[in-house]
Design a protein around this motif. Sequence first.
Motif, PDB file in Angstrom:
ATOM      1  N   GLU A  16       0.808  -1.218   0.000  1.00 38.67           N
ATOM      2  CA  GLU A  16       0.000   0.000   0.000  1.00 38.67           C
ATOM      3  C   GLU A  16       0.842   1.269   0.000  1.00 38.67           C
ATOM      4  N   SER A  17       2.161   1.139   0.014  1.00 36.35           N
ATOM      5  CA  SER A  17       3.006   2.326  -0.047  1.00 36.35           C
ATOM      6  C   SER A  17       3.060   2.872  -1.467  1.00 36.35           C
ATOM      7  N   GLU A  18       3.371   4.157  -1.572  1.00 34.45           N
ATOM      8  CA  GLU A  18       3.492   4.782  -2.877  1.00 34.45           C
ATOM      9  C   GLU A  18       4.879   4.488  -3.452  1.00 34.45           C
ATOM     10  N   GLY A  19       5.141   5.027  -4.615  1.00 35.42           N
ATOM     11  CA  GLY A  19       6.433   4.828  -5.260  1.00 35.42           C
ATOM     12  C   GLY A  19       6.288   4.092  -6.572  1.00 35.42           C
ATOM     13  N   THR A  20       6.742   4.729  -7.629  1.00 37.73           N
ATOM     14  CA  THR A  20       6.730   4.093  -8.947  1.00 37.73           C
ATOM     15  C   THR A  20       8.149   4.052  -9.492  1.00 37.73           C
ATOM     16  N   PRO A  21       8.448   3.057 -10.352  1.00 35.13           N
ATOM     17  CA  PRO A  21       7.549   2.019 -10.856  1.00 35.13           C
ATOM     18  C   PRO A  21       7.206   1.004  -9.770  1.00 35.13           C
ATOM     19  N   ARG A  22       6.049   0.382  -9.915  1.00 42.00           N
ATOM     20  CA  ARG A  22       5.615  -0.599  -8.939  1.00 42.00           C
ATOM     21  C   ARG A  22       6.493  -1.845  -8.995  1.00 42.00           C
ATOM     22  N   TYR A  23       6.663  -2.478  -7.852  1.00 39.31           N
ATOM     23  CA  TYR A  23       7.430  -3.718  -7.695  1.00 39.31           C
ATOM     24  C   TYR A  23       8.922  -3.524  -7.945  1.00 39.31           C
ATOM     25  N   LEU A  24       9.383  -2.271  -7.895  1.00 42.45           N
ATOM     26  CA  LEU A  24      10.826  -2.033  -7.943  1.00 42.45           C
ATOM     27  C   LEU A  24      11.429  -2.456  -6.618  1.00 42.45           C
ATOM     28  N   GLU A  25      12.531  -3.185  -6.660  1.00 44.14           N
ATOM     29  CA  GLU A  25      13.256  -3.568  -5.446  1.00 44.14           C
ATOM     30  C   GLU A  25      14.573  -2.826  -5.456  1.00 44.14           C
ATOM     31  N   ASN A  26      14.677  -1.793  -4.625  1.00 43.64           N
ATOM     32  CA  ASN A  26      15.863  -0.950  -4.572  1.00 43.64           C
ATOM     33  C   ASN A  26      16.384  -0.920  -3.136  1.00 43.64           C
ATOM     34  N   PRO A  27      17.499  -1.599  -2.860  1.00 41.20           N
ATOM     35  CA  PRO A  27      17.999  -1.648  -1.480  1.00 41.20           C
ATOM     36  C   PRO A  27      18.252  -0.276  -0.869  1.00 41.20           C
ATOM     37  N   ALA A  28      18.689   0.684  -1.687  1.00 38.89           N
ATOM     38  CA  ALA A  28      18.928   2.030  -1.150  1.00 38.89           C
ATOM     39  C   ALA A  28      17.632   2.645  -0.635  1.00 38.89           C
ATOM     40  N   ASP A  29      16.537   2.405  -1.337  1.00 40.10           N
ATOM     41  CA  ASP A  29      15.245   2.900  -0.864  1.00 40.10           C
ATOM     42  C   ASP A  29      14.842   2.221   0.438  1.00 40.10           C
ATOM     43  N   ARG A  30      15.132   0.936   0.537  1.00 36.33           N
ATOM     44  CA  ARG A  30      14.809   0.213   1.773  1.00 36.33           C
ATOM     45  C   ARG A  30      15.575   0.805   2.954  1.00 36.33           C
ATOM     46  N   VAL A  31      16.847   1.071   2.745  1.00 33.22           N
ATOM     47  CA  VAL A  31      17.664   1.648   3.813  1.00 33.22           C
ATOM     48  C   VAL A  31      17.133   3.012   4.206  1.00 33.22           C
ATOM     49  N   GLU A  32      16.776   3.811   3.206  1.00 33.23           N
ATOM     50  CA  GLU A  32      16.213   5.125   3.496  1.00 33.23           C
ATOM     51  C   GLU A  32      14.897   4.975   4.248  1.00 33.23           C
ATOM     52  N   ASP A  33      14.105   3.970   3.881  1.00 32.26           N
ATOM     53  CA  ASP A  33      12.825   3.737   4.561  1.00 32.26           C
ATOM     54  C   ASP A  33      13.025   3.488   6.049  1.00 32.26           C
ATOM     55  N   ILE A  34      13.955   2.704   6.419  1.00 32.93           N
ATOM     56  CA  ILE A  34      14.065   2.258   7.816  1.00 32.93           C
ATOM     57  C   ILE A  34      15.275   2.810   8.563  1.00 32.93           C
ATOM     58  N   ARG A  35      16.128   3.572   7.837  1.00 29.05           N
ATOM     59  CA  ARG A  35      17.330   4.141   8.469  1.00 29.05           C
ATOM     60  C   ARG A  35      18.129   3.068   9.207  1.00 29.05           C
ATOM     61  N   SER A  36      18.268   1.966   8.579  1.00 32.87           N
ATOM     62  CA  SER A  36      19.005   0.857   9.144  1.00 32.87           C
ATOM     63  C   SER A  36      19.672   0.147   7.992  1.00 32.87           C
ATOM     64  N   ALA A  37      20.114  -1.095   8.158  1.00 35.13           N
ATOM     65  CA  ALA A  37      20.816  -1.811   7.100  1.00 35.13           C
ATOM     66  C   ALA A  37      20.070  -3.063   6.710  1.00 35.13           C
ATOM     67  N   VAL A  38      19.863  -3.228   5.394  1.00 33.53           N
ATOM     68  CA  VAL A  38      19.338  -4.471   4.837  1.00 33.53           C
ATOM     69  C   VAL A  38      20.243  -4.834   3.684  1.00 33.53           C
ATOM     70  N   VAL A  65      20.243  -4.184  -7.124  1.00 37.37           N
ATOM     71  CA  VAL A  65      20.418  -5.190  -6.079  1.00 37.37           C
ATOM     72  C   VAL A  65      21.814  -5.793  -6.131  1.00 37.37           C
ATOM     73  N   LEU A  66      22.284  -6.137  -7.326  1.00 44.29           N
ATOM     74  CA  LEU A  66      23.607  -6.752  -7.476  1.00 44.29           C
ATOM     75  C   LEU A  66      24.719  -5.824  -7.016  1.00 44.29           C
ATOM     76  N   ALA A  67      24.511  -4.526  -7.160  1.00 50.40           N
ATOM     77  CA  ALA A  67      25.556  -3.561  -6.807  1.00 50.40           C
ATOM     78  C   ALA A  67      25.560  -3.189  -5.328  1.00 50.40           C
ATOM     79  N   TYR A  68      24.540  -3.631  -4.593  1.00 46.09           N
ATOM     80  CA  TYR A  68      24.386  -3.187  -3.208  1.00 46.09           C
ATOM     81  C   TYR A  68      25.034  -4.163  -2.240  1.00 46.09           C
ATOM     82  N   ASN A  69      25.774  -3.621  -1.274  1.00 45.90           N
ATOM     83  CA  ASN A  69      26.455  -4.483  -0.301  1.00 45.90           C
ATOM     84  C   ASN A  69      26.567  -3.782   1.045  1.00 45.90           C
ATOM     85  N   SER A  70      25.710  -4.167   1.981  1.00 43.73           N
ATOM     86  CA  SER A  70      25.790  -3.559   3.311  1.00 43.73           C
ATOM     87  C   SER A  70      26.693  -4.338   4.255  1.00 43.73           C
ATOM     88  N   PHE A  71      27.251  -5.446   3.775  1.00 40.49           N
ATOM     89  CA  PHE A  71      28.232  -6.169   4.582  1.00 40.49           C
ATOM     90  C   PHE A  71      29.578  -5.445   4.623  1.00 40.49           C
TER      91      PHE A  71
END
Length: 241
Positions: free
Chosen positions: A54-76, A164-170
């Motif tokens: 139910e959250s906004e954001g286009t395009p739909r079903y985009l999986e962007n780790p940077a957006d996830r991190v910004e969403d929760i201010r934590s690391a995924v 996704v392939l370029a993202y590394n929080s380890f």
Amino acid sequence: MYLPKNYKAGKKYPAIITVHPGGGVKEQTSGLYAMKLAEKGYVTLAFDATHQGESEGTPRYLENPADRVEDIRSAVDIGTTFRQGWTGDGTLESQIATLNAIAKQRTAEANGAAPQYTKYVPEQNEITADTHRDMAEASEYYRTKRGQHKNAANRVLFTSFDKVLAYNSFAQIDTLLTQPLLLIAGTEAGSLWQSQLAYDKATGSKELYLIDGATHMDLYDIEKYVNQAVEKMNKFFKQNL
């Protein structure tokens, strides 16, 4: 948002944000953990990540780790999973092949082609004897009444995968992770190696808590394993939050 029983406005409570898995929504696993932790006295929040549910954001079903991190201010981190595969034995050749396919699709879309979507998990009729146990159980969770939700459509924008392939929080766990760390994993999870990797890299207060006999998906909703995980989390948060 989930509130403790007998919640009193104006009183301070410890707060926890729960994050749903890739392809999931707040009404599934993250909401279950948020509810159970609220029963332990925490104020908890489960939400749909940007582009999902139910959250906004286009395009739909985009999986962007940077957006996830910004969403929760934590690391995924799902980047390592896509680079090295679910069980850690992926090859560089497969990564390059995926990136080449993404580049081809991005060019096609720039020239007017329709977006391409792929699946997070196999459909029930696609499971074979060669399907990894975790993926078969993921299909059972997401694509049957066990955990299926109308907002979790088992779709992901194919061009997500270059991000996704370029993202590394380890990469900087050893220096930037200064908070106490608790990792919970099942001993039968194909993804256990990632918990071990994070544990090995962390240099501060840390614990890897293993739930004997549990697979990755068992921790999504199997009551005995979820309750065991929540009890451990409650103890950890009481000591560190």
